[in-house]
Every structure is written in structure tokens, then in C-alpha cells.
Design a protein around this motif. Structure first.
Motif, PDB file in Angstrom:
ATOM      1  N   LEU A 229     -64.013  36.381  40.267  1.00  0.00           N
ATOM      2  CA  LEU A 229     -65.448  36.146  40.176  1.00  0.00           C
ATOM      3  C   LEU A 229     -66.166  37.207  41.003  1.00  0.00           C
ATOM      4  O   LEU A 229     -65.936  37.326  42.208  1.00  0.00           O
ATOM      5  CB  LEU A 229     -65.799  34.749  40.701  1.00  0.00           C
ATOM      6  N   THR A 230     -67.027  37.962  40.339  1.00  0.00           N
ATOM      7  CA  THR A 230     -67.781  39.021  41.017  1.00  0.00           C
ATOM      8  C   THR A 230     -69.255  38.654  41.057  1.00  0.00           C
ATOM      9  O   THR A 230     -69.877  38.397  40.020  1.00  0.00           O
ATOM     10  CB  THR A 230     -67.592  40.370  40.311  1.00  0.00           C
ATOM     11  N   LEU A 231     -69.797  38.624  42.269  1.00  0.00           N
ATOM     12  CA  LEU A 231     -71.178  38.253  42.522  1.00  0.00           C
ATOM     13  C   LEU A 231     -71.860  39.334  43.348  1.00  0.00           C
ATOM     14  O   LEU A 231     -71.191  40.184  43.944  1.00  0.00           O
ATOM     15  CB  LEU A 231     -71.248  36.929  43.296  1.00  0.00           C
ATOM     16  N   ASP A 232     -73.186  39.264  43.424  1.00  0.00           N
ATOM     17  CA  ASP A 232     -73.894  40.092  44.389  1.00  0.00           C
ATOM     18  C   ASP A 232     -73.407  39.771  45.792  1.00  0.00           C
ATOM     19  O   ASP A 232     -73.142  38.610  46.125  1.00  0.00           O
ATOM     20  CB  ASP A 232     -75.404  39.823  44.330  1.00  0.00           C
ATOM     21  N   TRP A 233     -73.320  40.800  46.630  1.00  0.00           N
ATOM     22  CA  TRP A 233     -73.031  40.563  48.051  1.00  0.00           C
ATOM     23  C   TRP A 233     -74.356  40.276  48.755  1.00  0.00           C
ATOM     24  O   TRP A 233     -75.285  41.080  48.701  1.00  0.00           O
ATOM     25  CB  TRP A 233     -72.353  41.789  48.666  1.00  0.00           C
ATOM     26  N   LEU A 234     -74.449  39.118  49.395  1.00  0.00           N
ATOM     27  CA  LEU A 234     -75.660  38.751  50.115  1.00  0.00           C
ATOM     28  C   LEU A 234     -75.408  38.888  51.611  1.00  0.00           C
ATOM     29  O   LEU A 234     -74.569  38.170  52.174  1.00  0.00           O
ATOM     30  CB  LEU A 234     -76.073  37.307  49.780  1.00  0.00           C
ATOM     31  N   ASP A 235     -76.102  39.824  52.240  1.00  0.00           N
ATOM     32  CA  ASP A 235     -75.947  40.015  53.678  1.00  0.00           C
ATOM     33  C   ASP A 235     -76.543  38.835  54.438  1.00  0.00           C
ATOM     34  O   ASP A 235     -77.596  38.311  54.072  1.00  0.00           O
ATOM     35  CB  ASP A 235     -76.636  41.307  54.135  1.00  0.00           C
ATOM     36  N   GLY A 236     -75.847  38.428  55.496  1.00  0.00           N
ATOM     37  CA  GLY A 236     -76.350  37.335  56.306  1.00  0.00           C
ATOM     38  C   GLY A 236     -75.480  37.078  57.516  1.00  0.00           C
ATOM     39  O   GLY A 236     -74.369  37.610  57.626  1.00  0.00           O
ATOM     40  N   GLU A 237     -75.980  36.270  58.417  1.00  0.00           N
ATOM     41  CA  GLU A 237     -75.258  35.897  59.628  1.00  0.00           C
ATOM     42  C   GLU A 237     -74.797  34.440  59.528  1.00  0.00           C
ATOM     43  O   GLU A 237     -75.376  33.637  58.782  1.00  0.00           O
ATOM     44  CB  GLU A 237     -76.169  36.034  60.857  1.00  0.00           C
ATOM     45  N   LYS A 238     -73.782  34.101  60.316  1.00  0.00           N
ATOM     46  CA  LYS A 238     -73.310  32.724  60.353  1.00  0.00           C
ATOM     47  C   LYS A 238     -74.427  31.804  60.827  1.00  0.00           C
ATOM     48  O   LYS A 238     -75.163  32.125  61.760  1.00  0.00           O
ATOM     49  CB  LYS A 238     -72.105  32.598  61.284  1.00  0.00           C
ATOM     50  N   ILE A 239     -74.507  30.638  60.208  1.00  0.00           N
ATOM     51  CA  ILE A 239     -75.602  29.730  60.525  1.00  0.00           C
ATOM     52  C   ILE A 239     -75.509  29.207  61.957  1.00  0.00           C
ATOM     53  O   ILE A 239     -76.531  28.960  62.609  1.00  0.00           O
ATOM     54  CB  ILE A 239     -75.639  28.570  59.497  1.00  0.00           C
ATOM     55  N   LEU A 240     -74.288  29.086  62.481  1.00  0.00           N
ATOM     56  CA  LEU A 240     -74.138  28.588  63.845  1.00  0.00           C
ATOM     57  C   LEU A 240     -74.620  29.598  64.884  1.00  0.00           C
ATOM     58  O   LEU A 240     -74.828  29.233  66.049  1.00  0.00           O
ATOM     59  CB  LEU A 240     -72.688  28.200  64.123  1.00  0.00           C
ATOM     60  N   ASN A 241     -74.792  30.867  64.478  1.00  0.00           N
ATOM     61  CA  ASN A 241     -75.358  31.853  65.393  1.00  0.00           C
ATOM     62  C   ASN A 241     -76.782  31.492  65.806  1.00  0.00           C
ATOM     63  O   ASN A 241     -77.303  32.022  66.786  1.00  0.00           O
ATOM     64  CB  ASN A 241     -75.366  33.242  64.757  1.00  0.00           C
ATOM     65  N   PHE A 242     -77.396  30.567  65.042  1.00  0.00           N
ATOM     66  CA  PHE A 242     -78.787  30.207  65.301  1.00  0.00           C
ATOM     67  C   PHE A 242     -78.916  28.842  65.957  1.00  0.00           C
ATOM     68  O   PHE A 242     -80.029  28.312  66.075  1.00  0.00           O
ATOM     69  CB  PHE A 242     -79.583  30.252  63.993  1.00  0.00           C
ATOM     70  N   ALA A 243     -77.797  28.284  66.392  1.00  0.00           N
ATOM     71  CA  ALA A 243     -77.844  26.967  67.037  1.00  0.00           C
ATOM     72  C   ALA A 243     -78.653  26.997  68.330  1.00  0.00           C
ATOM     73  O   ALA A 243     -79.194  25.970  68.758  1.00  0.00           O
ATOM     74  CB  ALA A 243     -76.430  26.459  67.311  1.00  0.00           C
ATOM     75  N   GLY A 244     -78.755  28.178  68.967  1.00  0.00           N
ATOM     76  CA  GLY A 244     -79.529  28.300  70.197  1.00  0.00           C
ATOM     77  C   GLY A 244     -80.868  28.977  70.008  1.00  0.00           C
ATOM     78  O   GLY A 244     -81.538  29.315  70.999  1.00  0.00           O
ATOM     79  N   ALA A 245     -81.294  29.160  68.750  1.00  0.00           N
ATOM     80  CA  ALA A 245     -82.570  29.829  68.477  1.00  0.00           C
ATOM     81  C   ALA A 245     -83.743  28.896  68.789  1.00  0.00           C
ATOM     82  O   ALA A 245     -83.571  27.708  69.053  1.00  0.00           O
ATOM     83  CB  ALA A 245     -82.621  30.272  67.020  1.00  0.00           C
ATOM     84  N   ASP A 246     -84.949  29.447  68.741  1.00  0.00           N
ATOM     85  CA  ASP A 246     -86.142  28.631  68.935  1.00  0.00           C
ATOM     86  C   ASP A 246     -86.180  27.509  67.897  1.00  0.00           C
ATOM     87  O   ASP A 246     -85.696  27.667  66.768  1.00  0.00           O
ATOM     88  CB  ASP A 246     -87.403  29.484  68.801  1.00  0.00           C
ATOM     89  N   VAL A 247     -86.777  26.388  68.279  1.00  0.00           N
ATOM     90  CA  VAL A 247     -86.787  25.225  67.399  1.00  0.00           C
ATOM     91  C   VAL A 247     -87.468  25.531  66.070  1.00  0.00           C
ATOM     92  O   VAL A 247     -87.069  25.000  65.017  1.00  0.00           O
ATOM     93  CB  VAL A 247     -87.443  24.012  68.100  1.00  0.00           C
ATOM     94  N   GLU A 248     -88.459  26.403  66.048  1.00  0.00           N
ATOM     95  CA  GLU A 248     -89.134  26.752  64.799  1.00  0.00           C
ATOM     96  C   GLU A 248     -88.157  27.383  63.806  1.00  0.00           C
ATOM     97  O   GLU A 248     -88.177  27.064  62.606  1.00  0.00           O
ATOM     98  CB  GLU A 248     -90.280  27.720  65.081  1.00  0.00           C
ATOM     99  N   ILE A 249     -87.281  28.265  64.306  1.00  0.00           N
ATOM    100  CA  ILE A 249     -86.299  28.909  63.433  1.00  0.00           C
ATOM    101  C   ILE A 249     -85.252  27.901  62.981  1.00  0.00           C
ATOM    102  O   ILE A 249     -84.875  27.856  61.801  1.00  0.00           O
ATOM    103  CB  ILE A 249     -85.648  30.106  64.157  1.00  0.00           C
ATOM    104  N   ARG A 250     -84.761  27.087  63.913  1.00  0.00           N
ATOM    105  CA  ARG A 250     -83.760  26.080  63.547  1.00  0.00           C
ATOM    106  C   ARG A 250     -84.310  25.110  62.501  1.00  0.00           C
ATOM    107  O   ARG A 250     -83.616  24.747  61.547  1.00  0.00           O
ATOM    108  CB  ARG A 250     -83.308  25.324  64.796  1.00  0.00           C
ATOM    109  N   ASN A 251     -85.553  24.717  62.662  1.00  0.00           N
ATOM    110  CA  ASN A 251     -86.167  23.811  61.693  1.00  0.00           C
ATOM    111  C   ASN A 251     -86.349  24.482  60.334  1.00  0.00           C
ATOM    112  O   ASN A 251     -86.156  23.859  59.283  1.00  0.00           O
ATOM    113  CB  ASN A 251     -87.523  23.319  62.207  1.00  0.00           C
ATOM    114  N   ARG A 252     -86.698  25.769  60.357  1.00  0.00           N
ATOM    115  CA  ARG A 252     -86.878  26.503  59.102  1.00  0.00           C
ATOM    116  C   ARG A 252     -85.564  26.553  58.317  1.00  0.00           C
ATOM    117  O   ARG A 252     -85.545  26.359  57.091  1.00  0.00           O
ATOM    118  CB  ARG A 252     -87.366  27.915  59.409  1.00  0.00           C
ATOM    119  N   LEU A 253     -84.467  26.790  59.013  1.00  0.00           N
ATOM    120  CA  LEU A 253     -83.161  26.838  58.350  1.00  0.00           C
ATOM    121  C   LEU A 253     -82.749  25.455  57.854  1.00  0.00           C
ATOM    122  O   LEU A 253     -82.149  25.326  56.779  1.00  0.00           O
ATOM    123  CB  LEU A 253     -82.110  27.397  59.307  1.00  0.00           C
ATOM    124  N   ALA A 254     -83.063  24.421  58.621  1.00  0.00           N
ATOM    125  CA  ALA A 254     -82.732  23.063  58.198  1.00  0.00           C
ATOM    126  C   ALA A 254     -83.516  22.670  56.949  1.00  0.00           C
ATOM    127  O   ALA A 254     -82.974  22.020  56.043  1.00  0.00           O
ATOM    128  CB  ALA A 254     -83.003  22.078  59.335  1.00  0.00           C
TER     129      ALA A 254
END
Length: 454
Positions: A229-254
Motif C-alpha cells: 500500500l503506497t500513500l502520501d507521506w505525511l510529516d508529523g511528530e508523535k502526539i505524546l511529544n505534546f503532552a507537556g504543551a500549553d493547554v490550548e495546544i493540547r485541547n486543539r489536538l484533542a
């Protein structure tokens, strides 16, 4: 190699798989049975032995084990805790083997069809591994290549699963696991079919096309087969890297996670049944996290619209204390022989799952609960009560719905998101009707050449 030789190899691989998995499972099962018969409490030791027995195997048995660990109180807590530690990483195929596998899928000139292809995997999982590549036009690609002989591995593992579930029914008949085994078998077999997964990805691109917070990769059909299966490669970071981010960012991801899961369900009765953290990454714009990439589409569950009707009925029934509507919801899902006592027991779990959706306030998904303990207390209460009032047979559709809901809740806990889940959910079901859902689902499935799953 002749077809008889290939078949002999497949038979040999299958037989070896049965022997290896069977020996590991049987040894642990024997200890479990003797401990139960003679009253010895050796749960923790047996749990570690089981995890070690399964963790040493490459292939779908790890996926099955992890799935079993997410079904509330199907396993004792110490077993579930050990199985949840299993990683889906498997020893990768070497470069020479990858070349042979790619030739088998795309032909001897396969390399000429790419601008570049990295023979070393970017990620290795239970059924296959992912390679970075580029198209002839320079677009970044993700090539998911299935390990060889996975069909034999799946059948061997599922046979052992049948034995394990049969043992569970004999030792602890409170929850009848017969339908669970059927559901797991069908869904895991589907994950071998990458052509089907490509259709799932296309379906999700359609369903989430209007939601900017969620990105779905495009399928490259000319570079895909039943096992590639060949798909577009989507660049991104692990979601747990943002566990300590500001609450606004954590809420946006949630919120992005909430929409990625609930919108396909409310719109077309489809869920992503594998809420593993590795299936999501975070994309950024302007140096700030903006949303999630949804990467894997192997475990997708397509329900009959009436199942979604049951979800809405149970929500409204709990909201207004309407026992008739609550009973109707459970019956719609396939629960049998419902007494008032049994409904009260099922409502313990329903109250836990629906709790955040019922409260019109900003809160965490489970106030004061650690991610690793999510749902454990309620599962224990249900199991204890069923010993007196059960047994109960879990309907097969309930398995992946419940698994995904618990997994999604755990992601919200990891992010420590503070949201009004009630208003998010109300927005998803604002215009709900079975007729509307049936029509939208039929259109979406027809556009992607998919059908309802039994």
C-alpha cells in the motif's frame, strides 16, 4: 519454485506457527488452570509469562493480544497490564528480502517506478513495515509492505485465540467470549487485504474532507497491490511529544482526535478501531501544532446504521433517565435476555463511557484517573456484579466500538485535555436520524466500492 513447493512451504510455515504459538500459549494456560483449580494466586507471574510468550513472536498474535487487553475485564488486571506493554515492533526484513518482496508485488522493474526507495524501513509493525520513497515526480511516499506468509500466521494465531477464549469461558463464564472471537477473526483477516485498506483510506478522505484539523493521505493505486500500500507521506511528530504543551495546544489536538473518530461514526456509521498512539502524528503550520495526521486504515469497522441509533438512544436514555430507551439501545446492539438487574450492571460501564458526554461543563475525560487505570474500577464492578446476575454475551459489534472508545479516552488522558465533550458530541448528532445516516452511508460506501461488515 513450483506451486506444489510453494504450497508445501506455506504448510510448513503454518505448522511451525501452530507449534510455536501453541507451546507458548499452552504452557501459560496450564498454569492458569492449575492456579484456578487449586486456589493458588499466581496472576502476576502468569501474566508476565504470557506477555513474554506472545511478545517474542512476529505477526498478528501481538495485535490480537493487545486487542484482548483493551476489552474491559476480559482478562484479570495483571494480565491486561502486561499485554498492554507489548509493542507492535517486529524485526524488520533486510534489504535483500525487501527487494524480492517488492519485485513480487510490482515486477522486476519496480525500482524504475519510483524516484527513490529507502530499503531500510522507517517503521516496523506486526503485519508489515513502512518504507520512505518518492514518486517519479518527487512527491514523498509511504510504502507499507506486508511480511511474507502473513495469511498462514493469522490463521495459526486465530486458532490459538479460539483455544484461549474457550479456556476463558470454562474458567470464568461471566462473559461469553464466543462472539468476540468471531469479530476479532474477521477484522484481523481484513487487515491482510491492503486493497481494502486503500478503499478505507479513500473513504476517510471523503468523510473528513471538510475537517481542517485532520489530514488523510492520498492513495497511489498505481503503486499498490493486495500486499503493498503506497500513500502520501505525511510529516508529523508523535502526539505524546505534546503532552507537556500549553493547554490550548493540547485541547486543539484533542478536538482533532474527537472529530477524527466521532464524525465518521455519526455521519456514516464508520469507526477507526485501532486507537494506538502510533497511528496518529501531529502536523504543524507556522511553527505551531494545528492538527493530526491519521496514518493507518487497516482496522476500520463499518456498522449498520441502527447500531449508531443504539449509541444515540443510550446517550439520550442516560441523559433523561429513560429506562425504556436504554433497554431499546442494548437490544438494538444485540444484548439478549435483559433483566432490570442486568441493565443496571451494563449501565455501570455505560455511565463511565458516556460520563464526559453527559456533563455540560469543561472537564478532563476522566477526572483524577491515570491513563493506565482508565476504566479499571468500573470494569471490576461490572465483573463482580455479573458473577451474581450474569452471564452476558457481548455482541460482536460491541467489541471494536468499546475498544476504540476506551483507546480514544486514553489519548485524551495522555493529553490532559480540558474540553466540553458534551457540546462536541451534541454537535455531531445535532441532525441525526437513521434515514439520513442510511442515505449518507450508502453514498459513501458506493463511492469507495465498500460494503457493510457483518
Amino acid at each position: 519454485m513450483s506451486e506444489p513447493d510453494r504450497e508445501a512451504n506455506r504448510f510448513t510455515a503454518r505448522a511451525a506457527r501452530y507449534a510455536r504459538v501453541g507451546a507458548n500459549m499452552s504452557g501459560v494456560a496450564a498454569r492458569m488452570a492449575s492456579a484456578r483449580i487449586f486456589g493458588r494466586e499466581q496472576g502476576a507471574a502468569n501474566a508476565i509469562a504470557l506477555a513474554q510468550a506472545l511478545g517474542g513472536l512476529k505477526g498478528p498474535i501481538m495485535k490480537v493480544a493487545q486487542l484482548l487487553a483493551t476489552i474491559p475485564d476480559l482478562l484479570p488486571p495483571e494480565y491486561a497490564a502486561e499485554l498492554q506493554k507489548l509493542q507492535s515492533e517486529a524485526p524488520p526484513m533486510g534489504a535483500a528480502f525487501v527487494k524480492r518482496r517488492m519485485q513480487a508485488e510490482l515486477g522486476p522493474d519496480w525500482q524504475s517506478r519510483f524516484g527513490s526507495f529507502d530499503l531500510h524501513p522507517a517503521a516496523a509493525a506486526s503485519l508489515g513495515q513502512v518504507h520512505r520513497a518518492t514518486s517519479k515526480e518527487g512527491a514523498a511516499l509511504a510504502c507499507k509492505l506486508q511480511y511474507p506468509d502473513m495469511q498462514s500466521a493469522v490463521e495459526a494465531d486465530l486458532k490459538q485465540l479460539e483455544i484461549a477464549l474457550a479456556l476463558h469461558r470454562r474458567l470464568d463464564p461471566v462473559i461469553d467470549t464466543s462472539e468476540i472471537g468471531k469479530e476479532i477473526g474477521e477484522r484481523v483477516r481484513e487487515e491482510l487485504d491492503y486493497e481494502r485498506e486503500a478503499k478505507h483510506a479513500t473513504l476517510y478522505a471523503r468523510l473528513l474532507g471538510g475537517i481542517d484539523e485532520v489530514r488523510v493521505p492520498t492513495v497511489h493505486s498505481d503503486l499498490s497491490t493486495g500486499r503493498l500500500l503506497t500513500l502520501d507521506w505525511l510529516d508529523g511528530e508523535k502526539i505524546l511529544n505534546f503532552a507537556g504543551a500549553d493547554v490550548e495546544i493540547r485541547n486543539r489536538l484533542a478536538v482533532a482526535m474527537f472529530k477524527a473518530w466521532w464524525h465518521p461514526f455519526s455521519d456514516s456509521a464508520v469507526i477507526h478501531g485501532d486507537p494506538h498512539l502510533g497511528n496518529y502524528t501531529v502536523f504543524s503550520e507556522g511553527g505551531e501544532a494545528r492538527g493530526i495526521n491519521l496514518l493507518d486504515y487497516g482496522c476500520i469497522r463499518i456498522f449498520h446504521p441502527t447500531f449508531v441509533g443504539g449509541v444515540v438512544d443510550l446517550y439520550r436514555g442516560l441523559q433523561h433517565g429513560d429506562r425504556e430507551r436504554i433497554m431499546h439501545a442494548y437490544e438494538t446492539w444485540g444484548f439478549k435476555n435483559l433483566s432490570h438487574d442486568l441493565i443496571d450492571i451494563l449501565n455501570i460501564w455505560a455511565g463511565f463511557i458516556y460520563g464526559p458526554l453527559l456533563e455540560d461543563r469543561v472537564r478532563t475525560v476522566a477526572d483524577g484517573v491515570e491513563p493506565g487505570a482508565y476504566g479499571r474500577r468500573q470494569a471490576f464492578q461490572v465483573h463482580k456484579a455479573l458473577k451474581d446476575k450474569g452471564p452476558v454475551t457481548l455482541p460482536r459489534e460491541f467489541v471494536f466500538m468499546d475498544r476504540a472508545a476506551v483507546g480514544l479516552g486514553a489519548v485524551f488522558l495522555h493529553l490532559r485535555a480540558e474540553l466540553n465533550y458534551h457540546r462536541l458530541f451534541e454537535a455531531e448528532i445535532e441532525n441525526f436520524s437513521i434515514e439520513r445516516l442510511t442515505s449518507r452511508q450508502a453514498q459513501a460506501l458506493a463511492a469507495c466500492d465498500l460494503k457493510l461488515q457483518t
